[in-house]
Design a protein around this motif. Structure first.
Motif, PDB file in Angstrom:
ATOM      1  N   LYS A  62      -7.239  -1.805  -1.226  1.00 26.71           N
ATOM      2  CA  LYS A  62      -6.459  -2.656  -2.135  1.00 26.71           C
ATOM      3  C   LYS A  62      -7.159  -3.998  -2.393  1.00 26.71           C
ATOM      4  O   LYS A  62      -7.154  -4.503  -3.502  1.00 26.71           O
ATOM      5  N   ARG A  76      -7.802   0.888   4.960  1.00 26.46           N
ATOM      6  CA  ARG A  76      -6.713   1.075   3.986  1.00 26.46           C
ATOM      7  C   ARG A  76      -6.396  -0.245   3.284  1.00 26.46           C
ATOM      8  O   ARG A  76      -6.179  -0.275   2.072  1.00 26.46           O
ATOM      9  N   ILE A  98       0.865  -1.184   0.000  1.00 26.59           N
ATOM     10  CA  ILE A  98       0.000   0.000   0.000  1.00 26.59           C
ATOM     11  C   ILE A  98       0.900   1.232   0.000  1.00 26.59           C
ATOM     12  O   ILE A  98       1.720   1.394   0.906  1.00 26.59           O
ATOM     13  N   ASN A  99       0.748   2.055  -1.024  1.00 25.31           N
ATOM     14  CA  ASN A  99       1.574   3.259  -1.171  1.00 25.31           C
ATOM     15  C   ASN A  99       3.072   2.956  -1.046  1.00 25.31           C
ATOM     16  O   ASN A  99       3.813   3.676  -0.378  1.00 25.31           O
TER      17      ASN A  99
END
Length: 147
Positions: free
Chosen positions: A111, A107, A66-67
């Motif tokens: 995804k 979060r 993630i990121n």
């Protein structure tokens, strides 16, 4: 270890090199017995024995990015098509479930696009169903049993 608000289980526990270890039946190995692991093992047992989810569709510590950061889901359950269906975030019993806990699992779900989110510290359990089309979530009393 503390008694949790989940059905009691029998686990293989041993001591090695001054550490307590618990046998994880899904990963087929002994894992350091932390308070969070105690919750995770109980919750996996609950999913398999009470909710009848097959072991073959449950993943422990599934990695995702993630990121640009590597993260891991505590428990991820896949549907019959092999897509993420339920994400479970486990915390130690001493950790209070807060908005930041929900933010963390949300979060992950950006995804994974799971239908259900579960947050538990073994004492309190929170269940949400996500409606992606309407962009709303509904709190539930429990997740559904495996069909």
């Amino acid at each position: 270890m503390i008694i949790l608000n989940l059905p009691p289980c029998k686990f293989k526990i041993k001591n090695s090199e001054n550490k307590r270890l618990i046998f994880d039946n899904l990963r087929k190995k002994y894992i350091v017995l932390t308070p969070e692991e105690w919750v995770r093992q109980h919750y996996v047992s609950y999913l398999i024995n009470e909710k009848k989810y097959p072991e073959s569709i449950i993943a422990i510590e599934k990695q995702l990015t993630i990121n640009g950061l590597k993260k891991r889901t505590d428990i991820l359950i896949f549907n019959k098509n092999g897509l993420p269906d339920i994400i479970v975030e486990c915390k130690a019993p001493s950790v209070k479930i807060t908005q930041s806990t929900f933010d963390q699992i949300a979060r992950y779900n950006l995804k994974l696009n799971a239908k259900y989110l579960v947050v538990t510290n073994g004492l309190s359990h929170f269940y949400c169903q996500i409606d992606k089309k309407k962009e709303v979530y509904t709190f539930l009393k429990d997740i559904p049993s495996y069909k």
